[in-house]
Design a protein around this motif. Structure first.
Motif, PDB file in Angstrom:
ATOM      1  N   UNK A  39       0.814  -1.221   0.000  1.00 23.10           N
ATOM      2  CA  UNK A  39       0.000   0.000   0.000  1.00 23.10           C
ATOM      3  C   UNK A  39       0.846   1.270   0.000  1.00 23.10           C
ATOM      4  N   UNK A  40       1.942   1.261   0.760  1.00 25.18           N
ATOM      5  CA  UNK A  40       2.786   2.461   0.827  1.00 25.18           C
ATOM      6  C   UNK A  40       3.440   2.753  -0.531  1.00 25.18           C
ATOM      7  N   UNK A  41       3.943   1.721  -1.164  1.00 25.02           N
ATOM      8  CA  UNK A  41       4.603   1.881  -2.462  1.00 25.02           C
ATOM      9  C   UNK A  41       3.578   2.272  -3.523  1.00 25.02           C
ATOM     10  N   UNK A  42       2.416   1.612  -3.506  1.00 26.59           N
ATOM     11  CA  UNK A  42       1.374   1.920  -4.491  1.00 26.59           C
ATOM     12  C   UNK A  42       0.910   3.370  -4.374  1.00 26.59           C
ATOM     13  N   UNK A  43       0.810   3.881  -3.151  1.00 23.88           N
ATOM     14  CA  UNK A  43       0.403   5.281  -2.963  1.00 23.88           C
ATOM     15  C   UNK A  43       1.447   6.225  -3.564  1.00 23.88           C
ATOM     16  N   UNK A  44       2.721   5.888  -3.421  1.00 19.42           N
ATOM     17  CA  UNK A  44       3.780   6.732  -3.994  1.00 19.42           C
ATOM     18  C   UNK A  44       3.756   6.673  -5.519  1.00 19.42           C
ATOM     19  N   UNK A  45       3.498   5.498  -6.075  1.00 25.15           N
ATOM     20  CA  UNK A  45       3.428   5.380  -7.534  1.00 25.15           C
ATOM     21  C   UNK A  45       2.248   6.178  -8.080  1.00 25.15           C
ATOM     22  N   UNK A  46       1.128   6.169  -7.372  1.00 20.85           N
ATOM     23  CA  UNK A  46      -0.022   6.973  -7.807  1.00 20.85           C
ATOM     24  C   UNK A  46       0.296   8.459  -7.728  1.00 20.85           C
ATOM     25  N   UNK A  47       1.115   8.842  -6.762  1.00 25.46           N
ATOM     26  CA  UNK A  47       1.509  10.247  -6.593  1.00 25.46           C
ATOM     27  C   UNK A  47       2.243  10.748  -7.840  1.00 25.46           C
ATOM     28  N   UNK A  48       2.930   9.846  -8.545  1.00 24.74           N
ATOM     29  CA  UNK A  48       3.617  10.244  -9.770  1.00 24.74           C
ATOM     30  C   UNK A  48       2.652  10.836 -10.788  1.00 24.74           C
ATOM     31  N   UNK A  49       1.384  10.405 -10.761  1.00 26.24           N
ATOM     32  CA  UNK A  49       0.384  10.933 -11.678  1.00 26.24           C
ATOM     33  C   UNK A  49       0.138  12.416 -11.489  1.00 26.24           C
ATOM     34  N   UNK A  50       0.474  12.946 -10.313  1.00 24.89           N
ATOM     35  CA  UNK A  50       0.302  14.386 -10.075  1.00 24.89           C
ATOM     36  C   UNK A  50       1.169  15.217 -11.010  1.00 24.89           C
ATOM     37  N   UNK A  51       2.291  14.659 -11.432  1.00 24.89           N
ATOM     38  CA  UNK A  51       3.184  15.396 -12.328  1.00 24.89           C
ATOM     39  C   UNK A  51       2.535  15.620 -13.687  1.00 24.89           C
ATOM     40  N   UNK A  52       1.564  14.775 -14.044  1.00 22.21           N
ATOM     41  CA  UNK A  52       0.892  14.919 -15.343  1.00 22.21           C
ATOM     42  C   UNK A  52       0.157  16.249 -15.474  1.00 22.21           C
TER      43      UNK A  52
END
Length: 103
Positions: A39-52
């Motif tokens: 869950x912690x890693x998945x939340x960080x990977x989703x955060x990458x979408x903010x750069x879009x």
């Protein structure tokens, strides 16, 4: 043949003009993010979408935040209790280094 006059289209129903192309405008990278199960890693990977949705100069902040979060998740894995790490093993087949001739 009909002599009908086209009706005026009300202001609300007119199609909006497409925005002019701006190469400096944010554009989604659309990189697929596959869940890892952590869950912690998945939340960080989703955060990458903010750069879009940010201009390029805003990407650094997102990337640094994600890097920090992934590093913290990795550190937390190291801190969890578990079996002790095995002691280092040395290859006993290899000859010992010789530090001078003792003959």
């Amino acid at each position: 043949m009909s002599d009908s006059v086209p009706e005026a289209v009300p202001e609300q129903e007119r199609p909006e003009a497409e925005p002019e192309y701006d190469p400096a405008a944010p554009a989604p990278v659309d990189v697929p993010r596959t869940p890892t199960g952590n869950a912690e890693v998945d939340a960080q990977l989703e955060r990458l979408g903010d750069a879009d949705h940010l201009a390029t100069d805003g990407h650094v902040e997102v990337y640094e935040d994600v890097h920090r979060g992934l590093r913290d998740a990795l550190t937390a894995l190291d801190a969890r209790p578990g079996p002790p790490a095995p002691s280092p093993s040395y290859d006993t087949r290899a000859p010992s280094p010789s530090y001078g001739n003792r003959s």
